[in-house]
Write an enzyme that holds these catalytic residues in place. Structure first.
Site, mmCIF file in Angstrom:
data_model
loop_
_atom_site.group_PDB
_atom_site.id
_atom_site.type_symbol
_atom_site.label_atom_id
_atom_site.label_comp_id
_atom_site.label_asym_id
_atom_site.label_seq_id
_atom_site.Cartn_x
_atom_site.Cartn_y
_atom_site.Cartn_z
ATOM 1 N N TYR A 53 0.818 -1.218 0.000
ATOM 2 C CA TYR A 53 0.000 0.000 0.000
ATOM 3 C C TYR A 53 0.854 1.272 0.000
ATOM 4 C CZ TYR A 53 -4.099 -2.845 0.153
ATOM 5 O OH TYR A 53 -5.067 -3.754 -0.201
ATOM 6 N N GLN A 88 -15.054 1.867 -6.092
ATOM 7 C CA GLN A 88 -14.347 0.731 -5.505
ATOM 8 C C GLN A 88 -12.866 1.099 -5.355
ATOM 9 O OE1 GLN A 88 -15.776 -3.238 -7.391
ATOM 10 N NE2 GLN A 88 -16.048 -1.651 -8.949
ATOM 11 N N ASN A 89 -12.481 2.222 -5.957
ATOM 12 C CA ASN A 89 -11.075 2.622 -5.968
ATOM 13 C C ASN A 89 -10.676 3.245 -4.634
ATOM 14 O OD1 ASN A 89 -11.192 1.817 -8.613
ATOM 15 N ND2 ASN A 89 -11.425 3.895 -9.424
ATOM 16 N N ASP A 91 -7.975 5.282 -4.605
ATOM 17 C CA ASP A 91 -7.228 6.513 -4.902
ATOM 18 C C ASP A 91 -8.151 7.714 -4.681
ATOM 19 O OD1 ASP A 91 -7.834 5.489 -8.220
ATOM 20 O OD2 ASP A 91 -8.686 7.317 -7.380
ATOM 21 N N HIS A 106 -14.531 0.683 -0.681
ATOM 22 C CA HIS A 106 -13.416 -0.202 -0.329
ATOM 23 C C HIS A 106 -12.330 0.546 0.429
ATOM 24 C CE1 HIS A 106 -14.516 -3.134 -3.825
ATOM 25 N NE2 HIS A 106 -15.335 -3.228 -2.792
ATOM 26 N N CYS A 114 -6.598 2.105 13.124
ATOM 27 C CA CYS A 114 -5.962 1.285 14.157
ATOM 28 C C CYS A 114 -6.774 0.005 14.335
ATOM 29 C CB CYS A 114 -5.906 2.048 15.484
ATOM 30 S SG CYS A 114 -5.253 1.023 16.824
ATOM 31 N N THR A 173 -15.094 -1.143 -14.438
ATOM 32 C CA THR A 173 -15.015 -2.233 -13.466
ATOM 33 C C THR A 173 -15.333 -3.553 -14.156
ATOM 34 O OG1 THR A 173 -15.845 -3.096 -11.348
ATOM 35 C CG2 THR A 173 -17.410 -1.828 -12.669
ATOM 36 N N LEU A 199 -13.760 -0.461 -21.076
ATOM 37 C CA LEU A 199 -12.871 -0.669 -22.233
ATOM 38 C C LEU A 199 -13.403 -1.809 -23.089
ATOM 39 C CD1 LEU A 199 -10.204 0.235 -23.505
ATOM 40 C CD2 LEU A 199 -9.045 -1.547 -22.189
HETATM 41 C C1 BV8 Z 1 -17.594 -8.970 1.423
HETATM 42 C C2 BV8 Z 1 -8.940 -3.613 -1.646
HETATM 43 C C3 BV8 Z 1 -18.983 -9.870 3.056
HETATM 44 C C4 BV8 Z 1 -8.379 -2.294 -1.849
HETATM 45 C C5 BV8 Z 1 -10.615 -4.810 -2.781
HETATM 46 C C6 BV8 Z 1 -20.868 -12.817 -3.133
HETATM 47 C C7 BV8 Z 1 -21.444 -11.875 -2.280
HETATM 48 C C8 BV8 Z 1 -20.666 -11.199 -1.334
HETATM 49 C C9 BV8 Z 1 -19.281 -11.461 -1.262
HETATM 50 C C10 BV8 Z 1 -18.705 -12.384 -2.106
HETATM 51 C C11 BV8 Z 1 -19.488 -13.050 -3.042
HETATM 52 N N1 BV8 Z 1 -18.676 -13.893 -3.725
HETATM 53 C C12 BV8 Z 1 -17.411 -13.753 -3.272
HETATM 54 C C13 BV8 Z 1 -17.379 -12.859 -2.272
HETATM 55 C C14 BV8 Z 1 -16.200 -12.451 -1.506
HETATM 56 C C15 BV8 Z 1 -15.429 -11.303 -2.169
HETATM 57 C C16 BV8 Z 1 -15.445 -11.350 -3.649
HETATM 58 O O1 BV8 Z 1 -16.260 -10.709 -4.286
HETATM 59 N N2 BV8 Z 1 -14.503 -12.093 -4.214
HETATM 60 C C17 BV8 Z 1 -14.398 -12.147 -5.653
HETATM 61 C C18 BV8 Z 1 -12.934 -12.075 -6.065
HETATM 62 C C19 BV8 Z 1 -15.056 -13.448 -6.113
HETATM 63 N N3 BV8 Z 1 -15.936 -10.040 -1.724
HETATM 64 C C20 BV8 Z 1 -15.489 -9.531 -0.561
HETATM 65 O O2 BV8 Z 1 -14.720 -10.142 0.164
HETATM 66 C C21 BV8 Z 1 -16.016 -8.172 -0.143
HETATM 67 N N4 BV8 Z 1 -16.505 -8.277 1.181
HETATM 68 O O3 BV8 Z 1 -18.223 -9.507 0.581
HETATM 69 O O4 BV8 Z 1 -17.892 -9.038 2.752
HETATM 70 C C22 BV8 Z 1 -19.264 -9.674 4.461
HETATM 71 C C23 BV8 Z 1 -20.574 -9.715 4.860
HETATM 72 C C24 BV8 Z 1 -20.853 -9.529 6.180
HETATM 73 C C25 BV8 Z 1 -19.833 -9.314 7.096
HETATM 74 C C26 BV8 Z 1 -18.502 -9.276 6.681
HETATM 75 C C27 BV8 Z 1 -18.211 -9.466 5.358
HETATM 76 C C28 BV8 Z 1 -14.902 -7.127 -0.080
HETATM 77 C C29 BV8 Z 1 -14.430 -6.791 -1.449
HETATM 78 C C30 BV8 Z 1 -13.415 -5.658 -1.381
HETATM 79 C C31 BV8 Z 1 -12.061 -6.241 -1.448
HETATM 80 N N5 BV8 Z 1 -11.064 -5.192 -1.634
HETATM 81 N N6 BV8 Z 1 -9.609 -3.993 -2.855
HETATM 82 C C32 BV8 Z 1 -7.331 -2.352 -2.875
HETATM 83 O O5 BV8 Z 1 -6.317 -3.018 -2.624
HETATM 84 O O6 BV8 Z 1 -7.571 -1.736 -3.893
HETATM 85 S S1 BV8 Z 1 -11.307 -5.374 -4.215
HETATM 86 C C33 BV8 Z 1 -10.431 -4.794 -5.574
HETATM 87 O O7 BV8 Z 1 -11.190 -5.205 -6.705
HETATM 88 C C34 BV8 Z 1 -10.360 -3.294 -5.710
HETATM 89 O O8 BV8 Z 1 -11.085 -2.597 -4.731
HETATM 90 C C35 BV8 Z 1 -11.014 -3.048 -7.069
HETATM 91 O O9 BV8 Z 1 -11.583 -1.807 -7.203
HETATM 92 C C36 BV8 Z 1 -12.003 -4.117 -7.031
HETATM 93 C C37 BV8 Z 1 -12.762 -4.431 -8.252
HETATM 94 O O10 BV8 Z 1 -11.874 -4.509 -9.327
HETATM 95 P P1 BV8 Z 1 -12.126 -3.490 -10.528
HETATM 96 O O11 BV8 Z 1 -12.173 -2.123 -9.972
HETATM 97 O O12 BV8 Z 1 -13.286 -3.945 -11.321
HETATM 98 O O13 BV8 Z 1 -10.778 -3.637 -11.319
HETATM 99 P P2 BV8 Z 1 -10.405 -4.798 -12.351
HETATM 100 O O14 BV8 Z 1 -8.925 -4.750 -12.574
HETATM 101 O O15 BV8 Z 1 -11.016 -6.091 -11.901
HETATM 102 O O16 BV8 Z 1 -11.137 -4.378 -13.697
HETATM 103 C C38 BV8 Z 1 -10.723 -3.214 -14.379
HETATM 104 C C39 BV8 Z 1 -11.764 -2.949 -15.448
HETATM 105 O O17 BV8 Z 1 -11.431 -1.723 -16.079
HETATM 106 C C40 BV8 Z 1 -11.771 -4.007 -16.533
HETATM 107 O O18 BV8 Z 1 -13.118 -4.341 -16.851
HETATM 108 C C41 BV8 Z 1 -11.099 -3.332 -17.732
HETATM 109 O O19 BV8 Z 1 -11.648 -3.752 -18.967
HETATM 110 C C42 BV8 Z 1 -11.453 -1.894 -17.479
HETATM 111 N N7 BV8 Z 1 -10.468 -0.953 -18.027
HETATM 112 C C43 BV8 Z 1 -9.129 -1.080 -18.099
HETATM 113 N N8 BV8 Z 1 -8.591 0.023 -18.684
HETATM 114 C C44 BV8 Z 1 -9.618 0.861 -18.942
HETATM 115 C C45 BV8 Z 1 -10.819 0.250 -18.532
HETATM 116 N N9 BV8 Z 1 -12.020 0.834 -18.695
HETATM 117 C C46 BV8 Z 1 -12.045 2.055 -19.265
HETATM 118 N N10 BV8 Z 1 -10.931 2.714 -19.678
HETATM 119 C C47 BV8 Z 1 -9.716 2.155 -19.542
HETATM 120 N N11 BV8 Z 1 -8.630 2.806 -19.974
#
Ligand code: BV8
Length: 228
Positions: A53, A88-89, A91, A106, A114, A173, A199
């Site tokens: 981070y 979700q970002n 930044d 997020h 803390c 996203t 994209l």
């Molecule tokens: C939770 C940390 C429950 C910060 C992140 C079903 C229901 C609920 C939960 C789950 C579920 N199934 C699974 C889960 C668990 C999990 C989950 O979803 N896992 C996934 C992988 C299957 N979810 C969680 O754990 C969440 N918590 O559910 O809690 C709970 C309930 C009760 C009590 C307690 C708990 C927490 C999720 C948050 C995790 N933290 N990040 C950091 O380090 O950044 S997630 C991480 O992914 C980032 O935050 C990021 O923003 C996020 C999503 O990714 P994207 O933003 O979409 O980025 P990505 O690279 O994937 O995609 C980029 C996109 O941009 C692409 O489509 C690309 O084509 C496009 N692109 C690229 N360039 C461009 C563009 N578009 C336009 N222009 C461009 N130039």
């Protein structure tokens, strides 16, 4: 007047030079998500997580908001109805482009938390595992970021805004991470119009009624221009 709810992901900051997660050279290809974005990973190796981070916080400080961030700030200022930005970002490029009341579901790189007493304060540029909490003095500081398995922030506010929206727009996203990836289905269930600006088609592309594909710095300003 239409209330527009916008969800942004890493793709909106890609052209500002901040890495995305799942694109070809994305962050999750360089780091193991389990090691750097879960509470278990932090407990195992807090120094590695702080390094991860600290590097992203430094990148963020050097990055500039791009035309897509600017277009959303302009939409917020000029649109007659309300514009809610949920990101979700972690930044602060939306804010630095002039956007207001951005909901960081997020967490934020600029925030420190803390793990012992829940105190929050502005994160120093470099955080380390043995830095004491300014409030309770124990060395249990972490970035104020929501990791996998942790509850995203302000879900109440997000669902309230979604329930009141006339249009749901997802920008940059991949639709991989829940509960954010599920918002489009909630919108559809409530009869709210949906639009994807990305994209390329995301994993939830089929759920959107309308979509425009291309780089955010081109697609988002063009869409805002049309709306205004
Ligand atoms: C939770 C940390 C429950 C910060 C992140 C079903 C229901 C609920 C939960 C789950 C579920 N199934 C699974 C889960 C668990 C999990 C989950 O979803 N896992 C996934 C992988 C299957 N979810 C969680 O754990 C969440 N918590 O559910 O809690 C709970 C309930 C009760 C009590 C307690 C708990 C927490 C999720 C948050 C995790 N933290 N990040 C950091 O380090 O950044 S997630 C991480 O992914 C980032 O935050 C990021 O923003 C996020 C999503 O990714 P994207 O933003 O979409 O980025 P990505 O690279 O994937 O995609 C980029 C996109 O941009 C692409 O489509 C690309 O084509 C496009 N692109 C690229 N360039 C461009 C563009 N578009 C336009 N222009 C461009 N130039």
């Amino acid at each position: 007047m239409t209330h527009i709810l916008i969800l942004t992901g890493a793709g909106i900051s890609a052209e500002s030079g901040l890495g995305t997660f799942r694109d070809k050279d994305g962050l999750w290809t360089q780091y193991d998500l389990e090691e750097v974005a879960t509470p278990e990973g932090f407990a195992r190796n807090p120094a590695l997580v702080h390094d991860f981070y600290n590097a992203r916080r430094a990148n963020c400080l050097e990055a500039q908001p791009n035309a897509a961030h600017a277009a959303l700030a302009r939409l917020q200022r000029a649109h007659k109805g309300h514009v809610t930005i949920v990101t979700q970002n972690v930044d602060d490029l939306h804010e630095r482009a002039g956007a207001k009341d951005v909901i960081h579901m997020h967490g934020e790189l600029q925030g420190a938390l803390c793990a012992a007493c829940d105190h929050r304060w502005p994160a120093p540029r470099v955080m380390s595992p043995d830095a004491p909490c300014p409030s309770c003095d124990t060395p249990s500081t972490r970035p104020d970021i929501v990791w996998f398995g942790e509850m995203p922030y302000r879900m109440e506010d997000i669902y309230t805004a979604l329930g009141d929206a006339d249009l749901f727009v997802a920008i940059g996203t991949s639709g991989n991470v829940y509960p954010a990836a599920g918002f489009v289905m909630e919108a559809r269930a409530m009869g709210i119009a949906t639009l994807e600006l990305n994209l390329e088609p995301s994993d939830t592309a089929s759920a959107f009624e309308d979509a425009r594909f291309g780089p955010a710095t081109q697609v988002v300003p063009a869409w805002v221009e049309e709306l205004l």
